[in-house]
Scaffold this motif. Sequence first.
Motif, mmCIF file in Angstrom:
data_model
loop_
_atom_site.group_PDB
_atom_site.id
_atom_site.type_symbol
_atom_site.label_atom_id
_atom_site.label_comp_id
_atom_site.label_asym_id
_atom_site.label_seq_id
_atom_site.Cartn_x
_atom_site.Cartn_y
_atom_site.Cartn_z
ATOM 1 N N THR A 28 34.931 35.925 45.361
ATOM 2 C CA THR A 28 34.809 37.156 45.925
ATOM 3 C C THR A 28 33.730 37.579 44.736
ATOM 4 O O THR A 28 33.500 37.042 43.665
ATOM 5 C CB THR A 28 36.113 38.233 45.493
ATOM 6 N N ARG A 29 33.377 39.015 44.753
ATOM 7 C CA ARG A 29 32.292 39.370 43.905
ATOM 8 C C ARG A 29 32.913 39.473 42.403
ATOM 9 O O ARG A 29 32.292 39.260 41.324
ATOM 10 C CB ARG A 29 32.017 40.921 44.237
ATOM 11 N N ASP A 30 34.578 39.633 42.347
ATOM 12 C CA ASP A 30 35.267 39.864 41.028
ATOM 13 C C ASP A 30 35.581 38.374 40.478
ATOM 14 O O ASP A 30 36.408 38.596 39.595
ATOM 15 C CB ASP A 30 36.260 41.018 41.400
ATOM 16 N N GLY A 31 35.473 37.546 41.224
ATOM 17 C CA GLY A 31 36.089 36.153 40.726
ATOM 18 C C GLY A 31 36.608 35.581 42.182
ATOM 19 O O GLY A 31 35.922 35.027 43.040
#
Length: 53
Positions: A28-31
């Motif tokens: 994901t964009r966050d990890g």
Amino acid sequence: MTGVPVGPSERPVEVRCGRFFVRLGEPTRDGTRWLTEGKTVRVKCGVLTEVSF
């Protein structure tokens, strides 16, 4: 390969013999978003090891 993404789940991954903690996730964009609980898997030398979640 500890802590490293290795690719799509439907493809074989060549690793050394030993114990590994594995789990399925997607980037994901966050990890990483984890899709399964992790499990310890023992990979025997020279033998195909399949893991089901």
